[in-house]
Design a protein around this motif. Structure first.
Motif, PDB file in Angstrom:
ATOM      1  N   PRO A   1       0.843  -1.046   0.021  1.00  0.00           N
ATOM      2  CA  PRO A   1      -0.009  -0.053   0.039  1.00  0.00           C
ATOM      3  C   PRO A   1       0.903   1.137   0.085  1.00  0.00           C
ATOM      4  CG  PRO A   1      -0.499  -1.347   1.812  1.00  0.00           C
ATOM      5  CD  PRO A   1       0.585  -2.288   1.161  1.00  0.00           C
TER       6      PRO A   1
ATOM      7  N   TYR B   1      -4.097  -0.730   5.233  1.00  0.00           N
ATOM      8  CA  TYR B   1      -4.887  -0.085   4.246  1.00  0.00           C
ATOM      9  C   TYR B   1      -6.072  -0.518   4.379  1.00  0.00           C
ATOM     10  CZ  TYR B   1      -6.682   2.082  -0.210  1.00  0.00           C
ATOM     11  OH  TYR B   1      -7.297   2.632  -0.969  1.00  0.00           O
TER      12      TYR B   1
ATOM     13  N   ARG C   1     -10.421   0.214   2.856  1.00  0.00           N
ATOM     14  CA  ARG C   1     -11.327   1.101   1.965  1.00  0.00           C
ATOM     15  C   ARG C   1     -12.616   0.988   2.331  1.00  0.00           C
ATOM     16  NH1 ARG C   1     -10.128  -0.961  -3.078  1.00  0.00           N
ATOM     17  NH2 ARG C   1      -8.006  -0.222  -2.971  1.00  0.00           N
TER      18      ARG C   1
ATOM     19  N   LEU D   1      -4.110   3.165   7.230  1.00  0.00           N
ATOM     20  CA  LEU D   1      -4.816   4.319   6.358  1.00  0.00           C
ATOM     21  C   LEU D   1      -6.195   3.915   6.531  1.00  0.00           C
ATOM     22  CD1 LEU D   1      -2.439   6.012   4.224  1.00  0.00           C
ATOM     23  CD2 LEU D   1      -2.902   6.805   6.584  1.00  0.00           C
TER      24      LEU D   1
ATOM     25  N   ASP E   1      -8.973   4.910   4.016  1.00  0.00           N
ATOM     26  CA  ASP E   1      -9.165   5.603   2.605  1.00  0.00           C
ATOM     27  C   ASP E   1     -10.644   5.828   2.367  1.00  0.00           C
ATOM     28  OD1 ASP E   1      -9.757   6.546  -0.073  1.00  0.00           O
ATOM     29  OD2 ASP E   1      -8.464   4.878  -0.935  1.00  0.00           O
TER      30      ASP E   1
END
Ligand SMILES: Cc1cc2nc3c(=O)[nH]c(=O)nc-3n(C[C@H](O)[C@H](O)[C@H](O)COP(=O)(O)OP(=O)(O)OC[C@H]3O[C@@H](n4cnc5c(N)ncnc54)[C@H](O)[C@@H]3O)c2cc1C
Ligand code: FES
Ligand code: FES
Lengths: 211, 328
Positions: free
Chosen positions: A74, B6, B8, B48, B50
């Motif tokens: 990522p 990550y 989403r 993170l 997103d």
């Protein structure tokens, strides 16, 4: 806001950082149960399409009309993905911090700095780089105009300038010299070819061809 | 750059939960500020979230106000017909920021939450109470050309860099927020805070709180507006100082209402309420503007390298008001 100065301390390599993360991670159990790079959203009780712990994750996107299905870390920026993974080195790395425009590409037709986003954020998107502008051997009108007007010296900023210039006309922001200069200000040219770049854009704009 | 997890999410609540439950997690929108800071090791999130799949891009032209989604792009907002007609000051301020490429990535939510450009904050080898509480403020006795003249503390003299936020504070915008404890509205002037003893905290947001939209109420400021930005080159540079000015004039060119805010002078966008009040009822003349500028600068204090702002400030206020008044 997460801050962790540990990473700057000598002797704290990525492996140690990784271990300390894994200790805290509530996903550890999930990982043990579901081996492989992907920890499915269900296991983490989150509505997440992808959830991976320091592993490569899948990415599908289209670059210059070619579909790619890869798996990447990522933290790979779109710029590094294009240059390092796809060997599309036409897109340049100038500053790597959004300050120069050398890395400008189009994402779904919009110009962006590819150094300031992660490739995984572009899942399903269509990317166009400088390599995707010409039609076979036939240069794009903006490429021709840059050649004709000497819109470069060393050429390092040129791919970014051209991608930006094409977008500038498509956006309808090339009606005057002042407007072109303002809307091209995100592309720095250390050689100072600015007046020739403006001339190239004005010619393409004036020619009225579809860009 | 550090490695990170990550995710989403497609549902707002999942995004909020993901950040609220994990102190090392943070939202990412356009990424133009966060990716920069992560490359430099200034911010090192372990996760993170997103938010780009959340449906927060709309600009709704409601009666009495515009509701701008947190994920609306800076370029989209600046070019939006309703925004240009009903809030031209906002469009001007947006277009004064960054570059065309960056505005195509930068979101409205990310823009207001962008972090200071103080070079001590950016340099991880330097002391900075904002980056690492307790290490001291490098700028206080260091190079402080870009720094605050209002509202600073002995812990931090950094300024907020957003142009858009200067217009939003002048226009009495309201930030819509959704968090672990539900939804709430924050008057724009209360979103950012002064550094005090906690410069690491830029805003009054709680952990996990997601900005969903910003509301900009309709007002009489559709014509006589100007955003004056002073920077070291003609474009694509942060403000040394900026002024958002809006006037409502009657047929005799007297001021019915005024809005004034400054950027590049404090830890938050700096609304100049006393100066606004002083303008009401006065003729729109340079003399009135000069008096208002003097009121605006009361209490300003410079450091070793930024005394120029004590002159640049009033001059820019006068210039911004003159230009706003003369819009035909
Ligand atoms: C070279 C350069 C020049 C620039 N010049 C200017 C300038 O002149 N004027 C100016 O104003 N700006 C300027 N900028 C800054 C730019 O405007 C910001 O980087 C941008 O607006 C940030 O938006 P983003 O969506 O990319 O935010 P991100 O980088 O994605 O996020 C920024 C922060 O906001 C948080 N966040 C984002 N969205 C939300 C949300 N909805 N809810 C809660 N938290 C959220 C993130 O967690 C992160 O901490 C410049 C930037 C660069 C790189
Ligand atoms: S390399 Fe991306 S802007 Fe310079
Ligand atoms: S041609 Fe050399 S940097 Fe532009």
């Amino acid at each position: 806001m997460a801050m962790n100065s540990e990473h700057d301390t000598p002797g704290t390599g990525p492996d140690e950082a990784r271990r300390s993360f894994l200790k805290q991670s509530s996903l550890l159990t999930a990982m043990a149960l579901v081996p492989g790079p992907l920890v499915q959203a269900a296991a983490a009780e989150l509505d997440e399409k992808v959830a991976a712990v320091f592993e490569k994750i899948p990415l599908k996107l289209e670059v210059n009309g070619v579909k790619h299905k890869v798996s990447i870390e990522p933290r790979t920026t779109l710029l590094d993905f294009l240059r390092e993974n796809l060997n599309l080195t036409g897109t340049k790395k100038g500053c790597d911090y959004g300050q120069c425009g050398a890395c400008t590409v189009h994402v779904d037709g919009q110009r962006v700095n590819s150094c300031l986003s992660f490739a995984v954020m572009h899942e399903g998107k269509k990317i166009t780089t400088i390599e995707g502008l010409a039609q076979g051997d036939k240069l794009h009108p903006m490429q021709e105009a840059f050649v004709k007007h000497d819109g470069f010296q060393c050429g390092y900023c040129t791919p970014g300038q051209i991608m930006s210039a094409v977008a500038c006309i498509r956006e309808g922001k090339a009606d005057s010299e002042g407007e072109i200069r303002e809307y091209m200000s995100g592309n720095i040219c250390r050689c100072g070819a600015y007046s020739n770049i403006v001339a190239a854009i004005q010619e393409v704009k004036g020619g009225g061809q579809k860009v | 750059m550090n490695q990170f997890q990550y995710v989403r999410p497609t549902k707002q609540q999942a995004a909020i939960d993901a950040v609220a439950k994990d102190a090392t997690a943070t939202f990412i929108a356009g990424g133009t500020n966060l990716v920069d800071l992560m490359k430099r090791g200034v911010m090192t999130p372990q996760k993170l979230v997103d938010i780009n799949r959340l449906p927060l891009t709309r600009i709704d032209a409601d009666p009495g106000k515009l509701r701008i989604g947190a994920l609306a792009l800076n370029s989209t907002v600046a070019d939006d017909k309703q925004v240009r007609e009903r809030q031209p000051l906002l469009a001007l301020a947006l277009n004064a920021g960054a570059s065309a490429q960056l505005r195509n990535m930068a979101t409205v939510g990310g823009n207001m939450l962008q972090r200071t450009r103080c070079s001590y904050f950016y340099d991880t080898t330097m002391p900075c109470n904002k980056r690492e509480p307790g290490t001291g403020c490098g700028a206080l006795e260091g190079i402080n050309r870009m720094h605050a003249i209002f509202g600073f503390s002995d812990k931090c003299i950094a300024v907020h860099p957003s142009d858009m936020s200067v217009a939003l504070v002048a226009l009495d915008a309201t930030v819509q927020v959704s968090g672990p404890k539900g939804n709430r509205s924050i008057p724009f002037a209360e979103l950012h805070r002064l550094p005090g003893d906690m410069p690491q905290k830029d805003t009054t947001l709680e952990p996990g709180e997601l900005i969903t939209a910003v509301d900009v109420p309709d007002g009489p400021f559709t014509k006589h507006v100007h955003y004056q930005k002073v920077r070291e080159r003609a474009s694509y540079a942060f403000a040394l100082l900026s002024v958002a000015a809006a006037l409502d004039l009657d047929s005799n060119n007297n001021i019915k209402a005024a809005r004034l805010a400054m950027g590049g002078v404090a830890h938050k966008p700096w609304r100049l309420t006393a100066a606004e009040q002083a303008l009401v009822g006065k003729p729109a003349t340079e003399e009135s503007f000069r008096q208002a500028a003097a009121i605006a600068m009361q209490g300003a204090k410079a450091f070793q390298h930024n005394a120029y702002k004590l002159k640049l400030g009033p001059n820019t206020i006068i210039q911004a008001l003159k230009t706003a008044a003369s819009v035909a």
